[in-house]
Design an enzyme around this catalytic site. Structure first.
Site, PDB file in Angstrom:
ATOM      1  N   ARG A   1      53.772  34.003  -4.997  1.00 15.45           N
ATOM      2  CA  ARG A   1      55.082  33.368  -5.130  1.00 15.45           C
ATOM      3  C   ARG A   1      55.986  33.854  -4.003  1.00 15.45           C
ATOM      4  O   ARG A   1      55.751  34.882  -3.374  1.00 15.45           O
ATOM      5  CB  ARG A   1      55.713  33.707  -6.475  1.00 15.45           C
ATOM      6  CG  ARG A   1      55.033  33.040  -7.663  1.00 15.45           C
ATOM      7  CD  ARG A   1      55.603  33.535  -8.977  1.00 15.45           C
ATOM      8  NE  ARG A   1      57.004  33.167  -9.158  1.00 15.45           N
ATOM      9  CZ  ARG A   1      57.728  33.514 -10.221  1.00 15.45           C
ATOM     10  NH1 ARG A   1      57.176  34.257 -11.172  1.00 15.45           N
ATOM     11  NH2 ARG A   1      58.988  33.139 -10.326  1.00 15.45           N
ATOM     12  N   HIS A   2      57.038  33.115  -3.753  1.00 16.55           N
ATOM     13  CA  HIS A   2      58.058  33.529  -2.795  1.00 16.55           C
ATOM     14  C   HIS A   2      58.708  34.837  -3.256  1.00 16.55           C
ATOM     15  O   HIS A   2      58.597  35.241  -4.424  1.00 16.55           O
ATOM     16  CB  HIS A   2      59.129  32.447  -2.693  1.00 16.55           C
ATOM     17  CG  HIS A   2      59.709  32.088  -4.033  1.00 16.55           C
ATOM     18  ND1 HIS A   2      60.668  32.852  -4.674  1.00 16.55           N
ATOM     19  CD2 HIS A   2      59.417  31.073  -4.888  1.00 16.55           C
ATOM     20  CE1 HIS A   2      60.967  32.313  -5.837  1.00 16.55           C
ATOM     21  NE2 HIS A   2      60.221  31.233  -6.003  1.00 16.55           N
TER      22      HIS A   2
ATOM     23  N   ASN B   1      66.457  33.323  -9.089  1.00 16.34           N
ATOM     24  CA  ASN B   1      65.695  34.238  -9.943  1.00 16.34           C
ATOM     25  C   ASN B   1      66.612  35.312 -10.512  1.00 16.34           C
ATOM     26  O   ASN B   1      66.517  35.673 -11.693  1.00 16.34           O
ATOM     27  CB  ASN B   1      64.567  34.906  -9.158  1.00 16.34           C
ATOM     28  CG  ASN B   1      63.448  33.953  -8.802  1.00 16.34           C
ATOM     29  OD1 ASN B   1      62.862  34.031  -7.720  1.00 16.34           O
ATOM     30  ND2 ASN B   1      63.114  33.036  -9.706  1.00 16.34           N
TER      31      ASN B   1
ATOM     32  N   ARG C   1      63.343  29.405  -0.095  1.00 16.27           N
ATOM     33  CA  ARG C   1      62.829  30.703  -0.539  1.00 16.27           C
ATOM     34  C   ARG C   1      61.375  30.913  -0.135  1.00 16.27           C
ATOM     35  O   ARG C   1      60.942  32.044   0.078  1.00 16.27           O
ATOM     36  CB  ARG C   1      63.011  30.852  -2.052  1.00 16.27           C
ATOM     37  CG  ARG C   1      62.427  29.730  -2.911  1.00 16.27           C
ATOM     38  CD  ARG C   1      62.929  29.892  -4.338  1.00 16.27           C
ATOM     39  NE  ARG C   1      62.393  28.927  -5.284  1.00 16.27           N
ATOM     40  CZ  ARG C   1      62.907  27.726  -5.517  1.00 16.27           C
ATOM     41  NH1 ARG C   1      63.968  27.332  -4.810  1.00 16.27           N
ATOM     42  NH2 ARG C   1      62.391  26.921  -6.414  1.00 16.27           N
TER      43      ARG C   1
ATOM     44  N   GLU D   1      58.315  23.452  -5.879  1.00 20.80           N
ATOM     45  CA  GLU D   1      58.329  23.785  -7.300  1.00 20.80           C
ATOM     46  C   GLU D   1      58.442  22.530  -8.162  1.00 20.80           C
ATOM     47  O   GLU D   1      58.889  21.469  -7.685  1.00 20.80           O
ATOM     48  CB  GLU D   1      59.500  24.728  -7.595  1.00 20.80           C
ATOM     49  CG  GLU D   1      59.667  25.147  -9.053  1.00 20.80           C
ATOM     50  CD  GLU D   1      58.473  25.897  -9.622  1.00 20.80           C
ATOM     51  OE1 GLU D   1      57.389  25.283  -9.704  1.00 20.80           O
ATOM     52  OE2 GLU D   1      58.631  27.076  -9.995  1.00 20.80           O
TER      53      GLU D   1
ATOM     54  N   HIS E   1      55.383  28.467  -5.563  1.00 20.42           N
ATOM     55  CA  HIS E   1      56.248  28.691  -6.718  1.00 20.42           C
ATOM     56  C   HIS E   1      55.413  28.798  -7.991  1.00 20.42           C
ATOM     57  O   HIS E   1      54.234  28.443  -8.004  1.00 20.42           O
ATOM     58  CB  HIS E   1      57.267  27.558  -6.824  1.00 20.42           C
ATOM     59  CG  HIS E   1      57.972  27.286  -5.529  1.00 20.42           C
ATOM     60  ND1 HIS E   1      59.153  27.881  -5.178  1.00 20.42           N
ATOM     61  CD2 HIS E   1      57.631  26.500  -4.470  1.00 20.42           C
ATOM     62  CE1 HIS E   1      59.520  27.478  -3.968  1.00 20.42           C
ATOM     63  NE2 HIS E   1      58.607  26.629  -3.523  1.00 20.42           N
TER      64      HIS E   1
END
Length: 753
Positions: free
Chosen positions: A566-567, A573, A618, A639, A705
């Site tokens: 994931r980023h 977040n 991101r 995403e 994502h």
């Protein structure tokens, strides 16, 4: 709406009987069109009473924003308890403190969504002799809080330019960027194993397990050597001997009577004529029977050969009411194709049997397992039936090479018997709703294949998938893996003795081997190396068979790692909001640097590696410190689209959209966000990514994502679709998928807490 008008929320706006919903608010949009700045000096503004400005002081007026080259716009929210809003337009100098020019006429009044009067022009008197007139549009809508919150947040975020807007879709940094720290907080241990963490118990490590043992459990056998009826009663068996090998065989069963046609005669099923196929496999072959399409995919790529065929099918437009409709758990193209096949295709085409053909050690079981995984991931109910597993359960796993001799009639009968049982199990499963059965065996003679086609007639469509390999080094490698992993040699302590026995078995098969020339078939010739080859296609039509051919064209056995991560942590977040396109936090930036360090160490000897990201900030920012490798942005890796819920927290969704919250909680796989996507939608758009990952021969780092990586990971791990929304993909963790001839293995690295 028309100039000077507003929307009546008590009428068409959705309220009934003149009553207003208490949870709605008034969303007001003011626009001034065809406005041209006079000498670039005057900017349109708005001022007025509470809650717009709360002051008639022109110095506190709100500036309108340019919406287009000819339109200026200002939007704001009026609380539901506010009865009247009065305001006016004015022009303020851009570069001087000269007095503002207020529009002529009385204040504009907006009462409960209605604009009082019919003022469609804003009139400004610049001087005694100069008057400017500009059309204005005023619109008021009543909206729910969650719609308002999502659109307003998106609007505010879009006012800030993207930090990655200037980065091209394909880029490469050949020199490390300045400012990248290499201190203790960023650098990694020399031994990457220091960061390895245990993978979930349901992770993929098929490379550690013999592939045939992971196939469908025989339902016809309750235990080794014993058959059972559908009611669970045991069928009496009797024995016969061949070359010292005892073979148990069930008493004849009328319902399972097998008719083996004369092998000299080609099978001709209903609606099918004898196929005109080639019987030799020269890479440069171009006979009259191959007048079809030759597609050269470039250096190192296979050529797709489509032979001419006169095969026809009879059409039965009646839906099968005796069995369940085998509809895939899918959306988009897969669902559309399945519906079309249900309505228009022949009844037997609703169930597809892929029957493997080939000599031992040619990669049949590996190909079958890979194809099963792909079709399951697309949403097709698919099962892998391995005849060798049936044979071992019925006759034991210590059969010598003599058991596989072509002139051993009792051995041939015993092997045909377990093949028939596996076929019966597969057809029974299809009649219960199964869609695609992968029938894994050598099926090396025309007699055996005729038997299978006879059993499948009117019940399912058979496509033969023949694997041919002429590379002796690959064959030798596969043989050695077979001796190491196959249960047939688990009790043989002498490796060399097992190797000699298997080579004798292979020679027995080679003596009687007959290439496929009948029915519908796909031939894979020297495809396993990934360095070219030929695929021959005969009598193949329909969406699903076409997808299978496309998948097989792009798959190979070249070992290479695929890194999924994931980023780095984003600002959304931190705030607990879903979707959005925010930048990464300070913690996310630290992970991006550690990830760059990891990639440099892990792939330092790789020259063909590449970095794939989504198009969201991101993801791109997380990849930015990585240098020396090509970076490719994929829109398909974005995403999951949360629709109107984009930018909200789950608590906000639960509070403001309880029905949507409960619907998502009930079925996260199929739940589609309003104006957004479901997990099934994500799977459909990820299929090109999977195909390209299969085609790549070098390492790939995918920075994406959570929902997207769940779907990608489920493909490699062969996880059921229903589990995808619940797969754990934590932040700041790398999932390494190792693909190769022995299967798929997984390792996880956690770089940060």
């Amino acid at each position: 709406m028309g100039a000077g008008s507003s929307k009546n929320a008590d009428g068409d706006g959705g309220s009934h009987g003149g009553e207003e919903r208490e949870d709605q608010q008034l969303y007001v949009s003011l626009k001034m069109e065809r406005y041209k700045l006079k000498g670039g000096e005057l900017i349109p503004h708005v001022y007025g009473s509470v809650p717009l400005v709360g002051s008639w002081d022109s110095s506190k007026a709100l500036s309108m924003e340019r919406e287009s080259t000819s339109t200026w716009e200002l939007s704001f929210v009026v609380p539901p308890n506010h009865e009247t809003l009065d305001f006016k337009f004015l022009l303020k100098p851009k570069y001087s403190s000269a007095p503002a020019i207020v529009e002529e006429g009385p204040n504009r009044l907006l009462t409960r969504g209605h604009l009082q009067g019919d003022t469609r022009l804003a009139i400004f008197r610049i001087s005694a002799d100069e008057v400017l007139e500009y059309p204005v549009f005023i619109k008021a809508d009543r909206v729910s809080p969650f719609d308002l919150a999502a659109s307003w947040r998106a609007y505010q975020e879009n006012l800030q330019p993207s930090t990655v807007r200037g980065i091209p879709d394909v880029s490469i940094n050949s020199v490390p960027e300045t400012g990248i720290e290499n201190g203790s907080s960023v650098s990694l241990e020399l031994d990457l194993e220091h960061y390895v963490v245990p993978a979930p118990s349901t992770s993929t490590n098929s490379g550690l397990v013999y592939a045939a043992n992971m196939t469908e459990t025989p339902r016809s056998l309750t235990r080794s050597g014993v058959f059972s009826n559908s009611d669970g009663s045991v069928i009496p068996s009797h024995s016969f001997k061949d070359s010292g090998v005892s073979v148990d065989r069930p008493a004849p069963i009328k319902e399972m009577e097998i008719v083996v046609p004369d092998p000299a005669k080609a099978y001709s099923g209903s609606g099918m004529v004898e196929s005109k196929s080639v019987g030799t496999f020269s890479p440069l072959q171009k006979q009259d029977s191959h007048r079809g399409l030759f597609v050269d995919r470039g250096v190192g790529s296979p050529r797709l050969v489509k032979s001419a065929s006169s095969t026809t099918f009879s059409f039965d437009l009646k839906l099968n009411t005796e069995t369940k409709n085998p509809m895939p758990a899918a959306a988009g193209a897969v669902a559309a194709a399945a519906v079309a096949d249900q309505m228009l295709g022949p009844k037997e085409d609703r169930h597809l049997a892929i029957v493997l053909v080939g000599l031992p050690a040619r990669g049949k079981t590996f190909t079958a397992a890979k194809l099963t995984r792909y079709l399951r991931w697309l949403g097709h109910d698919t099962k892998h039936f391995n005849v060798g597993k049936y044979r071992r359960l019925k006759h034991g796993s210590n059969q010598s090479a003599d058991f596989f001799r072509g002139d051993n009639e009792e051995g041939v009968e015993a092997r045909n018997e377990v093949a028939a049982l596996a076929m019966e199990d597969m057809i029974s499963w299809m009649q219960e709703g199964g869609q695609v059965g992968i029938f894994d065996a050598t099926n090396s003679t025309r007699r055996r294949r005729n038997m299978l086609m006879k059993m499948a007639e009117g019940k399912c469509k058979i496509i033969f998938l023949e694997t041919i390999c002429n590379d002796e080094s690959i064959i030798e490698r596969n043989i050695r893996l077979k001796i190491q992993q196959s249960p047939d040699y688990a009790e043989e302590p002498d490796y060399e003795a097992g190797l000699r026995d298997f080579k004798i078995r292979l020679a027995n098969y080679e003596k009687v081997y007959e290439p496929v020339e009948e029915g519908s078939y796909i031939k894979m010739i020297d495809m396993v190396s990934g360095h070219g080859g030929i695929i021959q296609v005969n009598n193949i039509s329909g969406y699903l068979p076409g997808r299978i051919v496309f998948f097989l064209v792009n798959t190979h056995l070249t070992p290479r790692p695929i890194l999924l991560t994931r980023h780095g942590e984003s600002m959304d977040n931190v705030r607990g909001r879903i979707g959005g396109d925010t930048v990464i936090s300070d913690t996310g930036e630290l992970y991006a640097k550690k990830l760059s360090n990891f990639v440099e160490k892990r792939l330092k000897s790789e020259r063909a590696a590449s970095i794939w990201t989504s198009t969201l900030q991101r993801s791109i920012l997380t990849a930015s410190p990585i240098v020396g490798f090509p970076k490719i942005q994929w829109r398909a890796l974005d995403e999951i689209n949360a629709g109107v819920c984009d930018g909200m927290t789950y608590e906000e969704i639960k509070k403001n959209m309880p029905e949507e919250y409960e619907a998502r909680k009930k079925d996260k796989l199929r739940y589609r966000y309003p104006r957004g996507e479901s997990y099934l939608d994500v799977i459909q758009r990820l299929e090109p990514v999977i195909i390209e990952l299969e085609r790549q021969r070098g390492p790939v780092v995918v920075i994406s994502h959570q929902a997207v990586l769940r779907a990608l990971y489920a493909y490699f791990a062969d996880r059921p679709l229903k589990e995808i929304p619940h797969i754990e993909v934590p932040l700041h963790t790398i999932i390494e998928i190792q693909m190769g001839v022995s299967g798929v293995q997984e390792k996880r690295y956690k770089l940060m807490d």
